[in-house]
Design an enzyme around this catalytic site. Structure first.
Site, PDB file in Angstrom:
ATOM      1  N   ARG A 254       0.492   6.302   4.575  1.00  0.00           N
ATOM      2  CA  ARG A 254       1.142   5.194   5.294  1.00  0.00           C
ATOM      3  C   ARG A 254       2.510   5.544   5.863  1.00  0.00           C
ATOM      4  O   ARG A 254       2.860   5.085   6.943  1.00  0.00           O
ATOM      5  CB  ARG A 254       1.302   4.005   4.338  1.00  0.00           C
ATOM      6  CG  ARG A 254      -0.001   3.315   4.082  1.00  0.00           C
ATOM      7  CD  ARG A 254       0.154   2.231   3.056  1.00  0.00           C
ATOM      8  NE  ARG A 254      -1.128   1.543   2.903  1.00  0.00           N
ATOM      9  CZ  ARG A 254      -1.354   0.593   2.021  1.00  0.00           C
ATOM     10  NH1 ARG A 254      -0.407   0.215   1.206  1.00  0.00           N
ATOM     11  NH2 ARG A 254      -2.529   0.020   1.941  1.00  0.00           N
TER      12      ARG A 254
ATOM     13  N   ARG B 120       3.374   4.722  -2.408  1.00  0.00           N
ATOM     14  CA  ARG B 120       2.165   4.259  -3.105  1.00  0.00           C
ATOM     15  C   ARG B 120       0.912   4.618  -2.316  1.00  0.00           C
ATOM     16  O   ARG B 120       0.814   4.349  -1.132  1.00  0.00           O
ATOM     17  CB  ARG B 120       2.222   2.736  -3.284  1.00  0.00           C
ATOM     18  CG  ARG B 120       0.935   2.152  -3.860  1.00  0.00           C
ATOM     19  CD  ARG B 120       1.075   0.676  -4.090  1.00  0.00           C
ATOM     20  NE  ARG B 120       1.112  -0.102  -2.861  1.00  0.00           N
ATOM     21  CZ  ARG B 120       0.032  -0.520  -2.205  1.00  0.00           C
ATOM     22  NH1 ARG B 120      -1.174  -0.215  -2.623  1.00  0.00           N
ATOM     23  NH2 ARG B 120       0.169  -1.259  -1.118  1.00  0.00           N
TER      24      ARG B 120
ATOM     25  N   GLU C  30      -9.748   4.895   2.192  1.00  0.00           N
ATOM     26  CA  GLU C  30      -8.497   4.518   2.863  1.00  0.00           C
ATOM     27  C   GLU C  30      -7.609   5.743   2.989  1.00  0.00           C
ATOM     28  O   GLU C  30      -7.867   6.782   2.358  1.00  0.00           O
ATOM     29  CB  GLU C  30      -7.782   3.406   2.089  1.00  0.00           C
ATOM     30  CG  GLU C  30      -8.549   2.089   2.144  1.00  0.00           C
ATOM     31  CD  GLU C  30      -7.840   0.938   1.425  1.00  0.00           C
ATOM     32  OE1 GLU C  30      -8.309  -0.193   1.575  1.00  0.00           O
ATOM     33  OE2 GLU C  30      -6.839   1.167   0.729  1.00  0.00           O
TER      34      GLU C  30
ATOM     35  N   HIS D 115       3.941  -1.059   5.748  1.00  0.00           N
ATOM     36  CA  HIS D 115       2.548  -0.950   6.150  1.00  0.00           C
ATOM     37  C   HIS D 115       2.534  -0.694   7.651  1.00  0.00           C
ATOM     38  O   HIS D 115       3.236  -1.367   8.396  1.00  0.00           O
ATOM     39  CB  HIS D 115       1.779  -2.236   5.826  1.00  0.00           C
ATOM     40  CG  HIS D 115       0.301  -2.035   5.859  1.00  0.00           C
ATOM     41  ND1 HIS D 115      -0.391  -1.867   7.037  1.00  0.00           N
ATOM     42  CD2 HIS D 115      -0.613  -1.943   4.868  1.00  0.00           C
ATOM     43  CE1 HIS D 115      -1.677  -1.676   6.751  1.00  0.00           C
ATOM     44  NE2 HIS D 115      -1.833  -1.717   5.452  1.00  0.00           N
TER      45      HIS D 115
ATOM     46  N   HIS E  23       5.899  -3.680   3.188  1.00  0.00           N
ATOM     47  CA  HIS E  23       4.625  -4.000   2.552  1.00  0.00           C
ATOM     48  C   HIS E  23       4.640  -3.914   1.033  1.00  0.00           C
ATOM     49  O   HIS E  23       3.965  -4.689   0.369  1.00  0.00           O
ATOM     50  CB  HIS E  23       3.551  -3.068   3.103  1.00  0.00           C
ATOM     51  CG  HIS E  23       2.178  -3.341   2.562  1.00  0.00           C
ATOM     52  ND1 HIS E  23       1.568  -4.582   2.685  1.00  0.00           N
ATOM     53  CD2 HIS E  23       1.315  -2.553   1.893  1.00  0.00           C
ATOM     54  CE1 HIS E  23       0.372  -4.531   2.110  1.00  0.00           C
ATOM     55  NE2 HIS E  23       0.193  -3.323   1.622  1.00  0.00           N
TER      56      HIS E  23
END
Length: 526
Positions: A283, A379, A111, A235, A344
């Site tokens: 992100r 994060r 990811e 997100h 998110h």
């Protein structure tokens, strides 16, 4: 009134992990705001990050986490969590979580922000499988009492003792039983907050309806410090659909080749924002890029397109998403998915140490309601469930080790309803709820300015008096409890954002676009 050895508030990954680790020795009560599986854990599509691939190392995972967190992380905590990840995966496998495999090994995906493939997953519905396994184990354990439909109002502290004390001990919680409409007192020698994040402070959010910052607000009111509340993760890819408000399109779609396209120009646009990492940038970078494209071209959404990959590959990797989208008339094997950024993850929260201890004796916290030092200013994908397992266990271990030093629960006053009546104006709650979520989205969203933040702060001041008056005069309802916590959380987010005079990670302000040389936590003291 119910009394147990340990009280856990929240029934997701952090809460149930703590409960299962404590139940061999202690009587544990777990209270949940709604059904036991309504928290964020069950919604997690992506997976859990752990160093399992040959050639990957703890040092690589630590470095990826620090880079994503823009240096605001606590390196010792990052190392502590990363080193415990493989053992956490092993325990989940033993509990029966059916992780995807490839030959004899676990199948790992990659990811955004990760230098290696290290995401273990159950197709694209990891959280659901984890929640089911933990819940099954908890329901089967004779020492665990599960109480759904209890809405926590406030922590019971030394101030609520029959002999008033200012010692600051936490002895449990006052919670509204939805079925009876009565407020119950649940006491324990140790209390663990595992209440999740504060996503519903925002208009667009992937968080479940119950993510109203309850634990953060209750801990703050009881006297705990909170940290880095301005670090709110958006997100990049939430489905844009008028009826389905919070369906997440997992990071892994980009990890497996998905491209972001501007529907007005037909062009892939990440080349202009991060030519090297493109769609696999962290992100915050991707979310800001999408936000910029939407604003510049007056769009409602952008396209995420993976239809150039074989249809069998897409269906095999993303069965849940594929099926859900088909039901809405979107076929991701032949065309693009309309997406927008959405709130998110709450990276800030209650200050805790490596044992999950808060500032108050007898009170621990784990998971998204905390600021442990793991995430810093942003994060890293799939570190969130991992944090729940590691800190759920750490809090349980500390309680078990220090049990004899925890004093027994004194006599605590019952909830007093003698001076309140039933509300005659539910419209106050609905109006304020909608207003908070709208101004937080517009003023305290992906890109901020001091003027916007000050506007949000002035709205919060006006509403605080209104909500306090309502709370003082009327019987509590689930909606009123959540509104009070939403407003308190919004206040903490705005205060923290005004305090940070730089752009770092998730906090991006046009008035202070540069990043300062030193990374410093924004710690608010009650």
């Amino acid at each position: 009134m119910s009394a147990s050895d340990v009280l856990v508030i929240g029934s997701g990954a952090a809460g149930l992990t703590a409960a299962l680790n404590l139940a061999e020795r202690f009587r544990v009560t777990v209270v949940a705001k709604g059904q036991l599986n309504e928290g964020s854990t069950a919604w997690a599509q992506g997976g859990i990050a752990a160093v399992l691939e040959p050639g990957d190392t703890f040092a690589h995972h630590v470095e990826d986490t620090m880079v994503a967190g823009a240096g605001l992380n606590d390196r010792e905590i990052v190392e502590f969590v990363v080193e415990r990840a493989p053992a956490a995966i092993q325990r989940l496998t033993e509990l029966g979580v059916p992780f995807a495999t490839e030959g004899d090994a676990l199948h790992l995906t990659r990811e955004g922000g990760h230098s290696h493939r290290r995401i273990v997953h159950v197709a694209d519905a990891t959280g659901w499988a984890v929640q089911e396994a933990l819940q099954r184990a908890a329901e089967a354990h004779p020492n665990i009492t599960l109480l759904p439909d209890r809405v926590a109002i406030d922590l019971a502290t030394s101030r609520h003792e029959e002999r008033y004390s200012g010692a600051g001990n936490v002895w449990g919680v006052y919670a509204l039983d939805r079925a009876s409409g009565r407020v119950e007192l649940h006491t324990a020698r140790a209390t663990i907050l595992a209440t999740g994040g504060a996503g519903r402070t925002y208009l667009f959010s992937t968080a479940p309806r119950g993510a109203t910052g309850d634990g953060i607000a209750m801990a703050w009111r009881a006297g705990c410090r909170v940290s880095n509340m301005e670090m709110m993760q958006f997100h990049p890819t939430c489905l844009y659909h008028l009826e389905v408000k919070n369906f997440l399109i997992t990071e892994a779609v980009r990890g497996e080749g998905g491209r972001l396209i501007n529907p007005a120009t037909g062009q892939r646009f990440m080349t202009a924002y991060d030519a090297e990492r493109m769609e696999l940038a962290p992100r915050d970078v991707v979310a800001r890029a999408i936000d910029a494209e939407i604003k510049r071209h007056g769009l409602d959404y952008v396209h995420l397109d993976i239809s150039h990959m074989p249809a069998d590959f897409i269906r095999g990797h993303f069965p849940t998403i594929h099926e859900k989208l088909l039901g809405l008339g979107i076929d991701m094997t032949t065309g693009p998915i309309p997406v927008v950024p959405a709130q998110h993850y709450t990276c800030g929260g209650i200050v805790v140490d490596a044992h999950g201890r808060t500032d108050l004796p007898g009170l621990y916290a784990a998971g998204e309601c905390t600021e442990s030092g793991l995430h810093g200013a942003n994060r890293l994908a799939s570190n969130s469930l991992l944090e729940c397992f590691v800190f759920g266990e750490a809090a349980a271990d500390h309680i078990a080790t220090c049990w004899d030093a925890l004093p027994p629960v004194p006599a605590i006053r019952a909830w007093d309803e003698s001076r309140v009546t039933d509300s005659d104006e539910e419209v106050v709650i609905k109006q304020n709820w909608t207003e908070i979520r709208r101004f937080m989205w517009n003023y305290v969203g992906i890109v901020r300015t001091t003027k916007r933040l000050q506007r949000a702060a002035s709205r919060i001041r006006l509403m605080t008096d209104e909500v306090a008056e309502h709370y003082g005069h009327f019987r509590v309802t689930p909606d009123l409890i959540e509104l009070r916590n939403l407003l308190q959380t919004a206040d903490l987010i705005v205060r923290a954002a005004l305090h940070r005079h730089e752009s770092r990670g998730l906090h991006y302000t046009l008035d202070y676009p540069a990043t300062l040389p030193e990374a410093v936590d924004t710690v608010l003291v009650p």
